[in-house]
Motif scaffolding. Structure first.
Motif, PDB file in Angstrom:
ATOM      1  N   HIS A  35       0.837  -1.213   0.000  1.00 43.82           N
ATOM      2  CA  HIS A  35       0.000   0.000   0.000  1.00 43.82           C
ATOM      3  C   HIS A  35       0.861   1.248   0.000  1.00 43.82           C
ATOM      4  O   HIS A  35       0.626   2.183  -0.766  1.00 43.82           O
ATOM      5  CB  HIS A  35      -0.936  -0.012   1.225  1.00 43.82           C
ATOM      6  N   THR A  66     -18.601   9.510  -5.340  1.00 40.45           N
ATOM      7  CA  THR A  66     -18.425  10.296  -4.123  1.00 40.45           C
ATOM      8  C   THR A  66     -18.584  11.789  -4.405  1.00 40.45           C
ATOM      9  O   THR A  66     -19.383  12.471  -3.773  1.00 40.45           O
ATOM     10  CB  THR A  66     -17.009  10.042  -3.571  1.00 40.45           C
ATOM     11  N   THR A  67     -17.836  12.284  -5.396  1.00 36.82           N
ATOM     12  CA  THR A  67     -17.878  13.721  -5.680  1.00 36.82           C
ATOM     13  C   THR A  67     -19.252  14.098  -6.236  1.00 36.82           C
ATOM     14  O   THR A  67     -19.830  15.122  -5.848  1.00 36.82           O
ATOM     15  CB  THR A  67     -16.763  14.090  -6.690  1.00 36.82           C
ATOM     16  N   GLY A 111      -9.098   9.314   7.277  1.00 35.11           N
ATOM     17  CA  GLY A 111      -7.915   9.912   7.892  1.00 35.11           C
ATOM     18  C   GLY A 111      -6.743   8.966   7.993  1.00 35.11           C
ATOM     19  O   GLY A 111      -6.795   7.814   7.564  1.00 35.11           O
TER      20      GLY A 111
HETATM   21  C1  HEM Z   1     -16.236  14.216  -2.179  1.00 36.87           C
HETATM   22  C2  HEM Z   1     -15.535  13.261  -2.753  1.00 36.87           C
HETATM   23  C3  HEM Z   1     -14.849  12.147  -2.014  1.00 36.87           C
HETATM   24  C4  HEM Z   1     -15.088  11.640  -0.761  1.00 36.87           C
HETATM   25  C5  HEM Z   1     -16.139  12.089   0.252  1.00 36.87           C
HETATM   26  C6  HEM Z   1     -14.136  10.573  -0.540  1.00 36.87           C
HETATM   27  C7  HEM Z   1     -14.041   9.838   0.632  1.00 36.87           C
HETATM   28  C8  HEM Z   1     -13.103   8.846   0.858  1.00 36.87           C
HETATM   29  C9  HEM Z   1     -12.987   8.103   2.078  1.00 36.87           C
HETATM   30  C10 HEM Z   1     -13.856   8.271   3.329  1.00 36.87           C
HETATM   31  C11 HEM Z   1     -11.967   7.225   1.926  1.00 36.87           C
HETATM   32  C12 HEM Z   1     -11.476   6.202   2.962  1.00 36.87           C
HETATM   33  C13 HEM Z   1     -10.398   6.852   3.812  1.00 36.87           C
HETATM   34  C14 HEM Z   1      -9.940   6.039   4.995  1.00 36.87           C
HETATM   35  O1  HEM Z   1     -10.117   4.815   5.030  1.00 36.87           O
HETATM   36  O2  HEM Z   1      -9.381   6.651   5.924  1.00 36.87           O
HETATM   37  C15 HEM Z   1     -11.423   7.410   0.592  1.00 36.87           C
HETATM   38  C16 HEM Z   1     -10.372   6.694   0.070  1.00 36.87           C
HETATM   39  C17 HEM Z   1      -9.910   6.846  -1.223  1.00 36.87           C
HETATM   40  N1  HEM Z   1     -10.356   7.751  -2.163  1.00 36.87           N
HETATM   41 FE1  HEM Z   1     -11.782   9.155  -1.907  1.00 36.87          FE
HETATM   42  N2  HEM Z   1     -13.366  10.437  -1.670  1.00 36.87           N
HETATM   43  C18 HEM Z   1     -13.750  11.374  -2.589  1.00 36.87           C
HETATM   44  C19 HEM Z   1     -13.187  11.604  -3.840  1.00 36.87           C
HETATM   45  C20 HEM Z   1     -12.149  10.897  -4.390  1.00 36.87           C
HETATM   46  C21 HEM Z   1     -11.519  11.171  -5.660  1.00 36.87           C
HETATM   47  C22 HEM Z   1     -11.872  12.338  -6.585  1.00 36.87           C
HETATM   48  C23 HEM Z   1     -10.565  10.205  -5.854  1.00 36.87           C
HETATM   49  C24 HEM Z   1      -9.613   9.988  -7.000  1.00 36.87           C
HETATM   50  C25 HEM Z   1      -9.823  10.213  -8.211  1.00 36.87           C
HETATM   51  C26 HEM Z   1     -10.580   9.351  -4.686  1.00 36.87           C
HETATM   52  C27 HEM Z   1      -9.755   8.256  -4.514  1.00 36.87           C
HETATM   53  C28 HEM Z   1      -9.640   7.557  -3.328  1.00 36.87           C
HETATM   54  C29 HEM Z   1      -8.672   6.482  -3.123  1.00 36.87           C
HETATM   55  C30 HEM Z   1      -7.688   5.935  -4.153  1.00 36.87           C
HETATM   56  C31 HEM Z   1      -8.837   6.039  -1.803  1.00 36.87           C
HETATM   57  C32 HEM Z   1      -8.051   4.934  -1.096  1.00 36.87           C
HETATM   58  C33 HEM Z   1      -6.875   5.560  -0.331  1.00 36.87           C
HETATM   59  C34 HEM Z   1      -6.029   4.566   0.434  1.00 36.87           C
HETATM   60  O3  HEM Z   1      -6.564   3.536   0.875  1.00 36.87           O
HETATM   61  O4  HEM Z   1      -4.822   4.829   0.609  1.00 36.87           O
HETATM   62  N3  HEM Z   1     -11.557   9.794  -3.828  1.00 36.87           N
HETATM   63  N4  HEM Z   1     -12.133   8.411  -0.045  1.00 36.87           N
END
Ligand code: HEM
Length: 475
Positions: free
Chosen positions: A134, A304-305, A416
């Motif tokens: 990761h 999500t967005t 986070g």
């Molecule tokens: C309002 C829009 C978004 C919300 C509310 C959101 C929310 C989240 C949340 C809650 C997580 C989990 C974090 C955790 O486990 O601590 C996450 C992970 C992730 N999100 Fe988003 N996200 C959004 C937009 C995006 C966008 C635009 C992208 C990429 C194009 C993206 C890519 C990812 C990826 C790759 C992860 C995994 C990160 C990891 O495990 O290292 N997200 N997101």
């Protein structure tokens, strides 16, 4: 009604989206001690129920209402049995308890093998990998999502937004989630494949866009999506119906990857970076790793967005004074108020209502002890409605964030720690641009209709009618 689906009387109160704005909020416990357990002390966590099937259905159909009812009854550490899981999962919402998990990513890694996304995006993406793997994948992708790189997406965001606004139907109700989906899909396709203008996409890239749209069309039918999710419950690999649904997308991704390899084209887009990446031994990513990574970014960045945009307008049109203030802020380029609106929208309606870790050693949450191997679910809906963190948490009030930097671990729409959303900067840039431009250029009808309930689809919490609005005028 089937006895299994009957909801206990304590839940026959207004659903959470209709709770009176003057409700004091989710009761909070004060025992904040938390972290890996160094001795055998600690009581077992109170259980919400002993019936896994019934719990699964209750959570699937009533979402946050279930957790809100139970936190009032049992406190802010509650255990739930779920079908297909060996032990109960524990739901927490105390910021100190959350902090203890996020501070120890090696002892409390992401619970990816239990994620309902795992069968869809596969085992090899940044979202599903843990440990060193990761870390490597995050380091590879992170530069693409830093502030400076995100500035490269501005043109794609502005073009996609302007196009949707220019073609808006006036006087007919529209779903903001659909508009958001098509804008965010253009933006992420451009970031991943470097196709700045969708009209210049190659036939293979065009087919991929269509395949993703069909996948999303299917997944926007909540009943069908929930059924497939139920069939897949507890399995890390996709079941047959899911494999059939994913096949066209997988085929199109492979086609685009092959095409790019053949052309040897080098670019600054994410696909080029994945294709040229080598590990310490000089080994390139496999096709399945590239597929998992691409699908993750396509899906994680899109729903999500799009639904955060939808929730923002769902909230604004029901609060005419705040809507008027937000329009003025957009016209005056008042970024402070616009950011406060977005923060309040994500506080009151977090699109990802839960994010998870799995503890590898016994853990202490206040007076309670959780055994090694347990999955711990951090509820953002509960956290964001706690009486000790927010005044009148059930009211929609952006003022609470004007000129205020939220305290750590109190506003967590992006999760986070070392797994915090990789795309958070990009998401915020899209939200600012899309919400700002819609506020500036359109006039929406405000409404006294009841709030839209939340509907749960896979890991997202979305407005049940897609954030329905009627455009009165376009400028
Ligand atoms: C309002 C829009 C978004 C919300 C509310 C959101 C929310 C989240 C949340 C809650 C997580 C989990 C974090 C955790 O486990 O601590 C996450 C992970 C992730 N999100 Fe988003 N996200 C959004 C937009 C995006 C966008 C635009 C992208 C990429 C194009 C993206 C890519 C990812 C990826 C790759 C992860 C995994 C990160 C990891 O495990 O290292 N997200 N997101």
């Amino acid at each position: 009604m089937n006895a299994l689906l009957q909801i206990p009387t304590r839940e026959s109160r207004p659903r959470w989206h209709l709770i009176d704005p003057d409700h004091p909020g989710v009761p909070a416990t004060v025992d904040e001690a938390a972290g890996p357990a160094t001795d055998a002390r600690g009581r077992p966590v109170p259980r919400a129920s002993s019936n896994a099937v019934r719990t699964g259905i209750r959570v699937l159909t009533r979402g946050a209402d279930t957790f809100l009812a139970d936190v009032e009854r049992l406190g802010d550490v509650v255990a739930y049995p779920f079908p297909g899981r060996p032990g109960p999962s524990v739901v927490i919402s105390n910021p100190a308890h959350i902090k203890s998990l996020l501070a120890e990513p090696d002892l409390a890694p992401s619970a990816t093998s239990f994620s309902p996304l795992r069968p869809i995006i596969g085992p090899d993406s940044v979202l599903t990998a843990i440990g060193d793997r990761h870390r490597r994948q995050r380091a590879l992708l992170m530069p693409q999502f830093h502030g400076k790189s995100v500035a490269n997406y501005t043109e794609a965001i502005e073009r996609a937004t302007a196009h949707r606004i220019d073609t808006l139907p006036v006087g007919t109700p529209i779903r903001m989630s659909r508009i958001g989906q098509s804008i965010t899909l253009d933006v992420i396709m451009s970031g991943i494949f470097g196709v700045a203008d969708p009209s210049t996409a190659s036939p293979a890239e065009h087919r991929l866009r269509q395949a993703v749209l069909r996948l999303l069309f299917w997944s926007t039918r909540s009943a069908a999506a929930n059924l497939v999710q139920l069939v897949n419950l507890g399995r890390p690999e996709p079941s047959l119906p899911l494999r059939l649904i994913l096949r066209p997308v997988d085929r199109s991704i492979q086609e685009v990857v092959d095409e790019r390899r053949r052309s040897g084209g080098e670019g600054h887009d994410i696909l080029s970076i994945l294709l040229s990446a080598r590990d310490e031994a000089g080994v390139a990513l496999s096709d399945s790793e590239i597929r998992d990574e691409l699908l993750t970014l396509l899906l994680a960045g899109h729903e999500t967005t799009a639904n955060t945009i939808a929730w923002t307008f769902e909230r604004l049109v029901r609060h005419p004074q705040i809507y008027a203030r937000a329009r003025k802020a957009a016209i005056d380029q008042d970024e402070v108020y616009l950011t406060a609106v977005l923060n309040e929208s994500m506080r009151s309606r977090p699109v990802i209502p839960i994010f998870a870790r799995q503890v590898t050693v016994p853990w202490r949450f206040g007076a309670y002890r959780v055994e090694a191997g347990s999955v711990v679910l951090m509820s953002t809906v509960l956290l964001h409605h706690r009486a000790d963190l927010y005044e009148r948490p059930f009211a929609f009030d952006p003022e609470r964030f004007v000129g205020v930097r939220p305290a750590p671990n109190t506003l967590m729409p992006f999760g986070g720690g070392n797994r915090r959303c990789l795309g958070a900067n990009l998401a915020m840039a899209e939200l600012r641009a899309v919400v700002g431009e819609f506020l500036r250029r359109t006039e929406l009808e405000t409404t006294s209709a009841p709030a839209e309930p939340a509907s749960h689809r896979n890991v997202t919490m979305i407005p049940a009618s897609g954030g329905l609005v009627t455009v009165r005028a376009v400028r």
